[in-house]
Design a protein around this motif. Structure first.
Motif, PDB file in Angstrom:
ATOM      1  N   ILE A  80       0.846  -1.193   0.000  1.00 34.64           N
ATOM      2  CA  ILE A  80       0.000   0.000   0.000  1.00 34.64           C
ATOM      3  C   ILE A  80       0.884   1.247   0.000  1.00 34.64           C
ATOM      4  O   ILE A  80       1.593   1.519   0.971  1.00 34.64           O
ATOM      5  CB  ILE A  80      -0.945   0.006   1.221  1.00 34.64           C
ATOM      6  N   GLU A  81       0.852   1.957  -1.107  1.00 39.43           N
ATOM      7  CA  GLU A  81       1.704   3.128  -1.280  1.00 39.43           C
ATOM      8  C   GLU A  81       1.171   4.317  -0.483  1.00 39.43           C
ATOM      9  O   GLU A  81      -0.035   4.547  -0.412  1.00 39.43           O
ATOM     10  CB  GLU A  81       1.807   3.498  -2.755  1.00 39.43           C
ATOM     11  N   ALA A  82       2.111   5.083   0.073  1.00 40.24           N
ATOM     12  CA  ALA A  82       1.736   6.288   0.813  1.00 40.24           C
ATOM     13  C   ALA A  82       1.314   7.405  -0.130  1.00 40.24           C
ATOM     14  O   ALA A  82       0.520   8.268   0.231  1.00 40.24           O
ATOM     15  CB  ALA A  82       2.912   6.761   1.667  1.00 40.24           C
ATOM     16  N   TYR A 206      15.565   2.898  -7.933  1.00 43.97           N
ATOM     17  CA  TYR A 206      15.855   1.614  -7.279  1.00 43.97           C
ATOM     18  C   TYR A 206      16.207   1.829  -5.809  1.00 43.97           C
ATOM     19  O   TYR A 206      15.626   1.191  -4.916  1.00 43.97           O
ATOM     20  CB  TYR A 206      17.002   0.919  -8.009  1.00 43.97           C
ATOM     21  N   GLN A 207      17.143   2.723  -5.538  1.00 44.42           N
ATOM     22  CA  GLN A 207      17.645   2.912  -4.177  1.00 44.42           C
ATOM     23  C   GLN A 207      16.586   3.496  -3.253  1.00 44.42           C
ATOM     24  O   GLN A 207      16.385   3.009  -2.126  1.00 44.42           O
ATOM     25  CB  GLN A 207      18.880   3.822  -4.209  1.00 44.42           C
ATOM     26  N   LYS A 208      15.894   4.532  -3.708  1.00 46.10           N
ATOM     27  CA  LYS A 208      14.879   5.174  -2.858  1.00 46.10           C
ATOM     28  C   LYS A 208      13.687   4.242  -2.622  1.00 46.10           C
ATOM     29  O   LYS A 208      13.090   4.245  -1.538  1.00 46.10           O
ATOM     30  CB  LYS A 208      14.420   6.487  -3.477  1.00 46.10           C
ATOM     31  N   SER A 209      13.333   3.448  -3.635  1.00 50.80           N
ATOM     32  CA  SER A 209      12.242   2.492  -3.461  1.00 50.80           C
ATOM     33  C   SER A 209      12.628   1.417  -2.453  1.00 50.80           C
ATOM     34  O   SER A 209      11.809   1.001  -1.630  1.00 50.80           O
ATOM     35  CB  SER A 209      11.885   1.843  -4.801  1.00 50.80           C
ATOM     36  N   LEU A 210      13.883   0.976  -2.523  1.00 53.31           N
ATOM     37  CA  LEU A 210      14.359  -0.030  -1.573  1.00 53.31           C
ATOM     38  C   LEU A 210      14.357   0.516  -0.147  1.00 53.31           C
ATOM     39  O   LEU A 210      13.944  -0.180   0.796  1.00 53.31           O
ATOM     40  CB  LEU A 210      15.762  -0.492  -1.957  1.00 53.31           C
ATOM     41  N   GLU A 211      14.777   1.762   0.007  1.00 54.47           N
ATOM     42  CA  GLU A 211      14.782   2.376   1.341  1.00 54.47           C
ATOM     43  C   GLU A 211      13.368   2.453   1.909  1.00 54.47           C
ATOM     44  O   GLU A 211      13.148   2.201   3.104  1.00 54.47           O
ATOM     45  CB  GLU A 211      15.401   3.774   1.264  1.00 54.47           C
ATOM     46  N   SER A 226       8.866   7.490   0.929  1.00 54.71           N
ATOM     47  CA  SER A 226       8.184   7.406  -0.371  1.00 54.71           C
ATOM     48  C   SER A 226       8.245   8.730  -1.125  1.00 54.71           C
ATOM     49  O   SER A 226       8.353   8.748  -2.359  1.00 54.71           O
ATOM     50  CB  SER A 226       6.723   7.001  -0.169  1.00 54.71           C
ATOM     51  N   SER A 227       8.179   9.819  -0.403  1.00 56.30           N
ATOM     52  CA  SER A 227       8.176  11.139  -1.054  1.00 56.30           C
ATOM     53  C   SER A 227       9.482  11.426  -1.784  1.00 56.30           C
ATOM     54  O   SER A 227       9.531  12.306  -2.655  1.00 56.30           O
ATOM     55  CB  SER A 227       7.914  12.233  -0.018  1.00 56.30           C
ATOM     56  N   LYS A 228      10.526  10.695  -1.476  1.00 54.14           N
ATOM     57  CA  LYS A 228      11.839  10.929  -2.091  1.00 54.14           C
ATOM     58  C   LYS A 228      12.056  10.103  -3.356  1.00 54.14           C
ATOM     59  O   LYS A 228      13.084  10.248  -4.024  1.00 54.14           O
ATOM     60  CB  LYS A 228      12.942  10.617  -1.078  1.00 54.14           C
ATOM     61  N   ILE A 229      11.101   9.234  -3.696  1.00 55.33           N
ATOM     62  CA  ILE A 229      11.241   8.380  -4.872  1.00 55.33           C
ATOM     63  C   ILE A 229      10.861   9.170  -6.123  1.00 55.33           C
ATOM     64  O   ILE A 229       9.761   9.719  -6.195  1.00 55.33           O
ATOM     65  CB  ILE A 229      10.336   7.139  -4.757  1.00 55.33           C
ATOM     66  N   PRO A 230      11.743   9.245  -7.128  1.00 58.45           N
ATOM     67  CA  PRO A 230      11.369   9.912  -8.380  1.00 58.45           C
ATOM     68  C   PRO A 230      10.169   9.218  -9.028  1.00 58.45           C
ATOM     69  O   PRO A 230      10.064   7.985  -9.002  1.00 58.45           O
ATOM     70  CB  PRO A 230      12.625   9.764  -9.251  1.00 58.45           C
TER      71      PRO A 230
END
Length: 331
Positions: A80-82, A206-211, A226-230
């Protein structure tokens, strides 16, 4: 190794306003033989897949749960995405939740598909190619010069190019050439292969989604990370750049039900009333007459009406975008 149907449920369906709203997007409307498109999607792929992963958002996960319960489907996991971060991140989350060699069948939740035999053949071929290490997309044999879809230029199972939604003249050239397929937005690949390609081409996603995924709690992704993911589509992030792409040319009946023109055609096939001039009423049993109008649709809801010419169905999105700014309560 498992085969997992990853169902993406984040769309709003703005071109189907006022039927489709943020509170109940088009994939949850139970107007397709008493079922929703989401339910049809989940049930369609049971025979191929060991389980289901639903990637949605905090605004619609309860609708997904309700539809799955109604369809008696219990073997699924939720992500569930924020906030919406587009399809590259959504698919990455599903891949992180899977084993590296699991095969992911990525399907939007709002497609209507017919010709089960042809569909089965395409899915089975895609799974075979995915097991061989390819990233597979599904291309539909077009039957008209559609301007609302992207296109894939192909030769056998090789992708030559991806094309944006064309104007009518360009679409007609695509069709006459016989070298183009509609881009269905469906994919099949192993989780590990996809993540390697995403890491290569869009390392930040990839990296931000993993975090964000590392901090998932009871299926809910964290807002801050989530807000940091492009935000980028999987087409731009991977599909149009990977050397591992294959396409399965497919002949099954397919519609993304993305416009009232599609809804009109479906309803007409199901026996919905149309007058002698091709006019249709949706959502209203009150006697309504069309005078001097042809091929028009009248859509009635408790708080909004829409009257449009069928051929202008793509323009409904403009109304939705205007309402988002001027009267968001109606969206």
């Amino acid at each position: 190794m498992k085969i997992i149907n990853v169902i993406l449920t984040g769309g709003v369906g703005s071109r189907l306003w006022p039927l489709s709203r943020k509170s109940k997007p088009k994939q949850y409307l139970e107007i397709f033989q008493g079922e929703s498109l989401f339910q049809k999607t989940a049930k369609r792929n049971i025979s191929f897949c060991n389980e289901i992963t639903v990637v949605g958002n905090k605004d619609n996960f309860e609708l997904s749960r309700r539809d799955l319960a109604t369809a008696n489907l219990t073997n699924y996991q939720e992500i569930i995405e924020a906030m919406p971060r587009n399809t590259a991140a959504a698919i990455a989350f599903a891949a992180f939740a899977s084993a590296s060699n699991d095969i992911l069948l990525i399907t939007p939740s709002d497609h209507l598909i017919g010709n089960e035999k042809a569909y089965d053949a395409s899915i089975n071929r895609a799974i075979q190619l995915a097991k061989e290490g390819f990233i597979v997309t599904f291309g539909l044999l077009p039957n008209k010069p559609e301007t609302g879809f992207g296109y894939i230029e192909f030769e056998e199972e090789n992708v030559l190019s991806f094309r944006e939604k064309p104007d009518l003249e360009t679409a007609e050239k695509f069709i006459s050439s016989g070298r183009f397929l509609w881009n269905s937005g469906m994919f099949c690949f192993s989780a590990g292969i996809f993540l390697n390609e995403l890491k290569t081409f869009e390392f930040e996603i990839y990296q931000k989604s993993l975090e964000a995924f590392k901090k998932i709690s009871d299926g809910f992704l964290p807002e801050s990370e989530s807000s940091k993911i492009p935000s980028l589509s999987v087409d731009y992030a991977v599909m149009e750049r990977s050397e591992k792409i294959k396409v399965v040319p497919s002949s099954f009946q397919w519609s993304d039900m993305g416009s009232f023109e599609s809804i009109y055609d479906y309803f007409q096939e199901e026996g919905h009333a149309v007058d002698d001039d091709g006019n249709m009423i949706i959502g209203n049993n009150t006697y309504t007459a069309f005078v001097g109008l042809k091929n028009c649709i009248f859509i009635n809801t408790p708080d909004a009406n829409l009257i449009l010419q069928k051929e202008k169905a793509q323009d409904v999105k403009k109304i939705y975008e205007k309402l988002e700014k001027e009267n968001p309560a109606l969206t």
